[in-house]
Design a protein around this motif. Structure first.
Motif, PDB file in Angstrom:
ATOM      1  N   SER A 151     -34.359  -6.599 -48.418  1.00  0.00           N
ATOM      2  CA  SER A 151     -34.837  -5.985 -49.795  1.00  0.00           C
ATOM      3  C   SER A 151     -33.713  -5.038 -50.140  1.00  0.00           C
ATOM      4  O   SER A 151     -33.306  -4.146 -49.375  1.00  0.00           O
ATOM      5  CB  SER A 151     -36.324  -5.418 -49.767  1.00  0.00           C
ATOM      6  N   LEU A 152     -33.562  -4.952 -51.307  1.00  0.00           N
ATOM      7  CA  LEU A 152     -32.533  -3.861 -51.555  1.00  0.00           C
ATOM      8  C   LEU A 152     -33.511  -2.763 -52.676  1.00  0.00           C
ATOM      9  O   LEU A 152     -32.677  -1.875 -53.074  1.00  0.00           O
ATOM     10  CB  LEU A 152     -31.413  -4.605 -52.968  1.00  0.00           C
ATOM     11  N   LEU A 153     -34.781  -2.969 -52.575  1.00  0.00           N
ATOM     12  CA  LEU A 153     -35.362  -2.278 -53.712  1.00  0.00           C
ATOM     13  C   LEU A 153     -35.100  -0.585 -53.284  1.00  0.00           C
ATOM     14  O   LEU A 153     -34.930   0.214 -54.278  1.00  0.00           O
ATOM     15  CB  LEU A 153     -37.012  -2.586 -53.480  1.00  0.00           C
ATOM     16  N   LEU A 154     -35.264  -0.340 -52.136  1.00  0.00           N
ATOM     17  CA  LEU A 154     -35.315   1.154 -51.907  1.00  0.00           C
ATOM     18  C   LEU A 154     -34.189   1.593 -51.857  1.00  0.00           C
ATOM     19  O   LEU A 154     -33.729   2.911 -52.159  1.00  0.00           O
ATOM     20  CB  LEU A 154     -36.133   1.559 -50.543  1.00  0.00           C
TER      21      LEU A 154
ATOM     22  N   ARG B  67     -26.800 -12.582 -49.714  1.00  0.00           N
ATOM     23  CA  ARG B  67     -27.611 -11.450 -49.634  1.00  0.00           C
ATOM     24  C   ARG B  67     -27.299 -10.385 -48.877  1.00  0.00           C
ATOM     25  O   ARG B  67     -27.284  -9.106 -49.433  1.00  0.00           O
ATOM     26  CB  ARG B  67     -29.257 -11.805 -49.114  1.00  0.00           C
TER      27      ARG B  67
ATOM     28  N   LEU C 181     -40.961  -2.808 -46.582  1.00  0.00           N
ATOM     29  CA  LEU C 181     -40.601  -4.091 -47.365  1.00  0.00           C
ATOM     30  C   LEU C 181     -39.793  -5.104 -46.654  1.00  0.00           C
ATOM     31  O   LEU C 181     -39.450  -4.794 -45.341  1.00  0.00           O
ATOM     32  CB  LEU C 181     -39.483  -3.324 -48.760  1.00  0.00           C
TER      33      LEU C 181
END
Lengths: 301, 301, 301, 301
Positions: free
Chosen positions: B94-97, B163, B90
């Motif tokens: 990214s903060l997704l994982l 961010r 990613l």
């Protein structure tokens, strides 16, 4: 070298925690977990083997390396319009990223990417013809005549391949399969069901080595690139860890085999059926870590 | 080698498409995009330079390599309880994982992992002390006295770091920061604001090379492991592509610099401010691809 | 009421922007977009119709309401062990959440949930028998004899159902299908291919109304619960917007039909083939918004 | 009605499994879990209360309903450019979807959306002024003078708000906050720290009811729309389940309160501090399910 391999086999045989044999393919779940083999084929032509190095096992996803080489031989870099070259960060059979990426699998070593690769080497031929080419390609690499596809494993695999069928239909929904899903799945499951011994696999792996006596099946540039993909994507979501701990490109299969390339030095195959949390051979991974530490072989200096 | 570097500089200077200078940090967006430098520092002690090789630039995420070495020097493998070693697949911020993985960042080179790394080398010291150690560590590696943190860049970075503040608070919500978010962010933004020239960076990179005249700041095993992380995770979601195309471990920064290690041969630094789609230097990446092809240097055989 | 419906039809017929007819099913893509029908069947027995209210169209996902009622009639609340009751927040054919939730679809109105529902009403019968029950159930609700499954649409749907095949195999990989994927898919595609007119659909929708002359096919509690699911999940990732703008439970289909229930008042069917960004009828949604505003009907006070 | 409420209180008091009091805010974790109150305020002006109906508790996310009404009163439908109206399908403090949707929160009732809402009613005023408006708005709705913000809870909340700070900075990184993150967070945490009893909350909830004696603070259309959002998004990833089981729009808070609207009939407040798996009051949800079944009140017929 022989002493090192013997010591590794002794350690492996004494291990209490051998991991868990893959159980989602019935035919594979019946394999005796107390087996361990290792073989090293060097660029200078020596071959060292220890343990169950001549017992055939199901190479499973290790076949993706040969499939990739075969597909690239057929269509060259056009393959990369249909498959990416990035680690996925997810499990080998995940569908998650496919949806974000419009049906372009992250790399040729996750199952979705391997299905596109199989579709590519299938081209317009029948599965029988394409699989014949695949087997002859592997035979040419390892210089053994008796490489076989295990029909029981292939059938067992097709019968339990719901997740792979889902992936294939999903790819098809994005127009990223040329052949029918049944044909691609059938070919893929047979490709994974190739039986090889550690000795045969180590010898076949020499196609990724540069050297006078090595098989000349693919160009140097392509060899490097396949090695690069094995390094970044060869162990699914355990790829970074394998690179960190072993420092050599490798490709694992759920049959418990791992093919490792030490560029400029040797091709190594190790096999033990029990798997770790990532679905890679537990004792095989540990053996390769020991092997890399003892030999000092690492691509990272 | 000098001819090769000169030719690379000529090509770069003639390029029409130089990518896009990072614009999210005001201080960086003002950099003249028509600059290009390259420097090679070999294990045998030669140094080759061409183009704007002595112009200082903001090393940004390249600093994560030095930060990782420093943090590992302080706490050793304990770091790996708080940061993973896998490519994220990613974007860098990214903060997704993080949400799926309970606040354990995938690796030390994505921003979340670099924040945990900064928190680790901060330990109980003040940001000033910790940053002093960092600068002295880099100075010791490159044997230059005048390595400076660019305060304007650091302030500009803190002012626009929403961010990264989000990432830091998120990590804190999982208990994976020991120091306050403000302290960690301040330290991290100053670390990224180190100014270095290609020459300084190439020389500093020698700490990841084995050889008689090379700096002895970290152990061989640790060097290999950092190189492995650079290979699998050094270019965010373009890491697989860099490994595929260049075949050498590298770490990029949004300032347009890339540090590349050719184990057993040399440390290479290249710089051009315009970025490609992944946020890595466009001409720098292309130059490294040419460099690797012409020299034949690749860890993959 | 008749004046209101006539005015709505006039407005719809004059509309410039009619949305886009679904093109992924060839048979549906050939429908003339310049059609619009509406019908209101009240609890007191009146029926008002306007425009193309007697033209049959493919009800597609509206059939999921009848399928759910039928399945609940067969197994009752046991269905909820295999399907959830939450809005998915994602497109109708997304696979994303399935992976996180171990093959339990979010709700019975997304495709994955509708496949499990079809598998449930199939039970041990043949697709022919189960579809016969389905058609008779709908006939009993609307009191029309000539409800038919459009075989051309069903075949066209099966031939292009790769995404749904993927979903079915994926569900099967989690053990959440009792029948074969082919059988479930075949049943599901035929169920979606039921042809009905607005008049028939509005009359059939009365099974979700309480009142003396209404069909008594399901209990009051079940009616309420189905209405609740239509409210929270009836328009895929546009469900919240429909609830916000219209304030009545509804279920849409890619054929352009929408069934809306005004509890205590009426069942309403509207149809226009062009779709908006969420895959719901564009003019149909707008017409329902006007209808709700003019009548003042809303479940929200 | 009084008998019904008394019976519900008896059942609740006898319950063995009261859920788990929220523990992430220290001040809330000290609340005695053995409390239960309920109050019903009808459109015809009656008020029924039972149990601990006059004990003030922290309304927490129930305040998002009042905040939404206040923000809409200030900027009208412009709010919907900055916040969506769809259920998120995820936990209340998830960051997952924000990344895909460029910083536009799914709806005003998840934390990210509530931060944008707070930023909206803050406008250009100070937190003190804005919170004063908020408290007076609530006072006007419930006709009680003594509505207070609990400063201990507010401070406790700010001190442990890492996840919310992450969300705020994340929103800011997309430019979706006009005020500073500190100001927005401070306002939001104070808004959540309003203390109210069930009686006060039920009376305040009447602003969402139509009727002669009801407070006239917002228009009928806006009331309906807020009720619609409560129905589809009022209980985070348990919203579909609440709609299914209770059939009335509601909004819960981690303090254990739930405000439920029965359009045309009554506003209901229930409170019990222990929470279920979704973070909604366990006994409160069960009580509302009983209440809805016994009264037969449901918006779904």
């Amino acid at each position: 070298m022989q002493d090192l391999l013997d010591a590794i086999v002794s350690d492996a045989m004494a291990s209490d925690d051998r991991g868990k044999v893959a159980d989602y393919i019935p035919e594979l779940s019946r394999v005796n977990p107390n087996q361990f083999g290792i073989c090293v084929a060097t660029v200078s032509g020596e071959v060292y083997a220890a343990g169950d190095a001549d017992t055939p096992f199901s190479i499973q996803s290790v076949s993706k390396v040969f499939a990739l080489a075969l597909a690239l031989g057929k269509v060259g870099d056009q393959l990369w319009h249909r498959v990416g070259r990035e680690p996925s960060g997810l499990a080998f059979n995940s569908l998650l990223l496919l949806e974000h990426e419009n049906g372009i699998p992250r790399n040729p070593f996750i199952n979705a990417g391997a299905l596109v690769t199989a579709d590519t080497y299938l081209a317009d031929s029948s599965p029988r013809e394409a699989l014949g080419q695949m087997v002859r390609f592997v035979q040419a690499a390892c210089e053994f005549e008796d490489i076989r596809i295990n029909q029981n494993v292939a059938q067992s695999e097709i019968a339990t391949a719901n997740r792979n069928f889902a992936l294939a239909h999903y790819l098809a929904s994005f127009g990223n399969l040329r052949n029918s899903t049944d044909k691609v799945l059938g070919t893929y499951c047979h490709q994974c069901a190739i039986d090889m011994s550690c000795r045969q696999l180590a010898l076949a792996g020499r196609l990724l080595l540069e050297g006078p006596g090595m098989p000349r099946l693919i160009s140097r540039e392509r060899r490097r690139r396949i090695n690069a993909l094995m390094m970044t994507c060869g162990h699914y979501d355990g790829s970074g860890d394998f690179a960190f701990r072993v420092g050599l490109p490798g490709k694992s299969g759920v049959g418990g085999g791992i093919l490792v390339i030490a560029p400029g030095r040797a091709s190594i195959a190790v096999w033990s059926p029990g798997l770790n949390q990532y679905g890679n051979s537990k004792l095989g991974t540990e053996a390769m870590e020991t092997f890399a530490r003892k030999t000092g072989w690492s691509v990272f200096g």
